[in-house]
Enzyme design. Structure first.
Site, PDB file in Angstrom:
ATOM      1  N   TYR A  27      15.622   3.882  42.411  1.00  0.00           N
ATOM      2  CA  TYR A  27      15.276   4.390  43.732  1.00  0.00           C
ATOM      3  C   TYR A  27      14.878   5.855  43.713  1.00  0.00           C
ATOM      4  O   TYR A  27      15.093   6.574  44.685  1.00  0.00           O
ATOM      5  CB  TYR A  27      16.453   4.197  44.714  1.00  0.00           C
ATOM      6  CG  TYR A  27      16.983   2.797  44.738  1.00  0.00           C
ATOM      7  CD1 TYR A  27      16.248   1.772  45.345  1.00  0.00           C
ATOM      8  CD2 TYR A  27      18.191   2.473  44.143  1.00  0.00           C
ATOM      9  CE1 TYR A  27      16.720   0.468  45.343  1.00  0.00           C
ATOM     10  CE2 TYR A  27      18.668   1.171  44.146  1.00  0.00           C
ATOM     11  CZ  TYR A  27      17.928   0.176  44.743  1.00  0.00           C
ATOM     12  OH  TYR A  27      18.383  -1.099  44.749  1.00  0.00           O
ATOM     13  N   TYR A 155      23.072  -7.209  51.487  1.00  0.00           N
ATOM     14  CA  TYR A 155      22.268  -6.779  50.335  1.00  0.00           C
ATOM     15  C   TYR A 155      22.273  -7.904  49.309  1.00  0.00           C
ATOM     16  O   TYR A 155      23.340  -8.392  48.920  1.00  0.00           O
ATOM     17  CB  TYR A 155      22.813  -5.493  49.690  1.00  0.00           C
ATOM     18  CG  TYR A 155      22.018  -5.142  48.452  1.00  0.00           C
ATOM     19  CD1 TYR A 155      20.771  -4.521  48.557  1.00  0.00           C
ATOM     20  CD2 TYR A 155      22.467  -5.491  47.182  1.00  0.00           C
ATOM     21  CE1 TYR A 155      20.017  -4.250  47.434  1.00  0.00           C
ATOM     22  CE2 TYR A 155      21.710  -5.225  46.054  1.00  0.00           C
ATOM     23  CZ  TYR A 155      20.495  -4.605  46.182  1.00  0.00           C
ATOM     24  OH  TYR A 155      19.734  -4.348  45.075  1.00  0.00           O
ATOM     25  N   ASP A 252      26.594 -15.364  48.177  1.00  0.00           N
ATOM     26  CA  ASP A 252      26.238 -14.395  47.142  1.00  0.00           C
ATOM     27  C   ASP A 252      27.522 -13.682  46.737  1.00  0.00           C
ATOM     28  O   ASP A 252      27.979 -12.768  47.423  1.00  0.00           O
ATOM     29  CB  ASP A 252      25.194 -13.425  47.705  1.00  0.00           C
ATOM     30  CG  ASP A 252      24.849 -12.306  46.729  1.00  0.00           C
ATOM     31  OD1 ASP A 252      25.525 -12.189  45.693  1.00  0.00           O
ATOM     32  OD2 ASP A 252      23.905 -11.550  47.025  1.00  0.00           O
ATOM     33  N   LYS A 281      26.771  -9.384  37.962  1.00  0.00           N
ATOM     34  CA  LYS A 281      27.545  -8.161  37.782  1.00  0.00           C
ATOM     35  C   LYS A 281      28.729  -8.325  36.814  1.00  0.00           C
ATOM     36  O   LYS A 281      28.532  -8.241  35.616  1.00  0.00           O
ATOM     37  CB  LYS A 281      27.961  -7.620  39.143  1.00  0.00           C
ATOM     38  CG  LYS A 281      26.717  -7.136  39.917  1.00  0.00           C
ATOM     39  CD  LYS A 281      27.011  -6.087  40.966  1.00  0.00           C
ATOM     40  CE  LYS A 281      25.746  -5.340  41.303  1.00  0.00           C
ATOM     41  NZ  LYS A 281      25.223  -5.587  42.629  1.00  0.00           N
TER      42      LYS A 281
HETATM   43  C1  LIG Z   1      23.883  -6.152  42.896  1.00  0.00           C
HETATM   44  C2  LIG Z   1      23.745  -7.279  43.812  1.00  0.00           C
HETATM   45  C3  LIG Z   1      22.649  -8.158  43.732  1.00  0.00           C
HETATM   46  C4  LIG Z   1      21.515  -7.954  42.766  1.00  0.00           C
HETATM   47  O1  LIG Z   1      21.905  -8.050  41.422  1.00  0.00           O
HETATM   48  P1  LIG Z   1      21.015  -7.354  40.286  1.00  0.00           P
HETATM   49  O2  LIG Z   1      21.673  -7.789  39.018  1.00  0.00           O
HETATM   50  O3  LIG Z   1      21.073  -5.885  40.524  1.00  0.00           O
HETATM   51  O4  LIG Z   1      19.639  -7.896  40.425  1.00  0.00           O
HETATM   52  C5  LIG Z   1      22.617  -9.217  44.614  1.00  0.00           C
HETATM   53  N1  LIG Z   1      23.603  -9.415  45.506  1.00  0.00           N
HETATM   54  C6  LIG Z   1      24.667  -8.612  45.596  1.00  0.00           C
HETATM   55  C7  LIG Z   1      25.749  -8.911  46.588  1.00  0.00           C
HETATM   56  C8  LIG Z   1      24.778  -7.503  44.769  1.00  0.00           C
HETATM   57  O5  LIG Z   1      25.834  -6.679  44.888  1.00  0.00           O
END
Ligand SMILES: *Cc1c(COP(=O)(O)O)cnc(C)c1O
Length: 431
Positions: A27, A155, A252, A281
């Protein structure tokens, strides 16, 4: 006399100068507005900088390094994996690391999730989940269902499909207007349970049921969209709504998965299971990039019987054996330890050390959930000043927007947790 051979050479550019010349950071502009710190090595919960300073890591490298750095079991796993193969394509081939990881993920996640698609980053796993939703509806004879429903404040990543379900304001939708698919947004979930909000969710779904393929949300914690927490009961409403309209419910858990919120997966706090779950992650303990989209047999069966004949996705580095091996080792390491006790201790330490932040002028809210601590200001953080204050406390933090926050590695010793909290308070003071 100096000949060309003996003239002193110009000083070699420093690593920072070379970085400025060529390397983008997240960013950021090119060159960057501020110089990044140079990390020489990382071990346990500490980053060692080029000037010899050591900083306690408050960020787990963006939720990932839950076991800290250079963990012996994870180091060993990577070394072992490289002895067998580097990478092989996953079309027409398989290997033990992928199968062993998939078995672990199926065993760990809520019961109906049985099938695993291994992708190469969290954002890509969201794209895969969106494809699952669309392909499911198409296979069920509803090709008009091409939008996603979500709530504001989310997000889900930086690729275009993922961005389209991020918060329309904080997610920078304006920058991509005209290109992003238009999704269906409900209001942001409230921080405490409100039955009227469930009614709002129902009303939004009822109004758009014919065009919506699925619902995607972050359960319990909205991360990079604002570090907000909500009552798990609202997830039950989403489950009911999805069932009523035959929508695919996607959780997610890329940030919340593997214990961060106090349960292994945040979905457990609601007592409901999604149809699709995304993980990333902490999946590899922060070692390598890998993510997963898990789904139920109902979703997999429908997609597989559809016109396309399968799920239309297949990254080059799908199921990378090195990443899969270290991910399996990370899961084993997590389960071997008392991760729940560790996360509870993080929460207790953060709660104690963040208490003084409530009296800091400009602080709007202080909240802790699981191993996540948040100090929210009533104005944007002065990031360089806040980071400098944290560094003075020997701590690495990366505030954004109006938030000074931390999610330390689970293995962080109690005194280092207090140090992180103290650094957050100091950062909030100068921010
Ligand atoms: C970090 C994150 C993503 C994206 O993952 P990347 O490995 O950075 O592409 C998607 N959803 C959530 C909730 C996240 O914290």
């Amino acid at each position: 006399m100096t000949s060309p051979e003996t003239a002193p050479l110009p000083p070699a550019p420093t690593l920072r100068e070379r970085d400025r010349a060529h390397v983008w950071h997240p960013y950021g502009p090119m060159p960057g507005r501020t110089d990044p710190l140079v990390v020489r090595s990382a071990r346990g919960v500490r980053l060692t900088l080029d000037d010899g300073r050591e900083l306690v890591d408050g960020m787990s490298s963006w939720w990932a390094a839950v076991h800290g750095y250079r963990h012996p079991a994870l180091d060993e796993a990577v070394t072992r994996a490289t002895g067998a193969m580097s990478h092989v394509m996953f079309g027409g081939l398989t290997h033990d690391p992928a199968v062993a990881l998939a078995e672990r993920l199926v065993a760990l996640t809520p019961e109906p999730l049985e099938h695993v698609f291994l992708a190469d980053s969290g954002s890509v796993s969201i794209e895969v989940a969106l494809k699952m939703c669309l392909q499911y509806q198409r296979a069920r004879g509803r090709p008009g269902r091409t939008r996603m429903m979500t709530w504001r404040g989310g997000y889900h990543g930086d690729t275009f499909g993922a961005m389209s379900v991020c918060d329309p304001e904080g997610g920078m939708h304006a920058a991509w207007s005209g290109f992003l698919p238009q999704q269906v947004f409900a209001d942001r979930p409230p921080s405490t349970y409100d039955p009227a909000y469930d009614e709002h969710l129902r009303a939004v779904a009822d109004a758009h049921a014919d065009e919506v393929a699925g619902i995607v949300v972050e359960p319990v914690v909205q991360g990079a969209g604002g570090m907000r927490f909500h009552d798990p009961r609202h997830l039950r409403a989403l489950r009911e709504i999805a069932d009523a309209h035959d929508l695919v419910l996607v959780f997610d858990e890329i940030a919340t998965g593997f214990g961060r919120t106090g349960t292994l997966f945040a979905a457990e706090q609601a007592g409901v299971a999604p149809d699709v779950m995304c993980l990333g992650k902490a999946l590899t303990g922060g070692y390598l990039t890998m993510a997963a989209a898990l789904c139920t047999p109902a979703v997999a069966t429908a997609i597989s019987a559809g016109e396309a004949g399968g799920l239309m996705h297949g990254p080059t580095f799908m199921a990378n054996p090195l990443a899969a091996t270290v991910a399996a080792a990370s899961v084993d390491e997590l389960l071997r330890r008392d991760w729940a006790g560790e996360v509870a201790a993080l929460g207790a330490g953060l709660r104690e050390s963040l208490a003084p932040a409530r009296d800091v002028p400009g602080v709007r809210d202080v909240r802790v959930l699981g191993g996540i601590g948040v100090v929210q200001l009533d104005h944007p953080v002065d990031v360089p000043a806040a980071q400098a204050a944290a560094e003075e406390h020997g701590v690495w933090l990366r505030p954004f927007r109006d938030l000074v926050y931390a999610m330390p590695p689970y293995v962080t010793p109690a005194d280092d947790v207090l140090r992180i909290g103290g650094a957050m308070v100091a950062a909030a003071r100068v921010a």
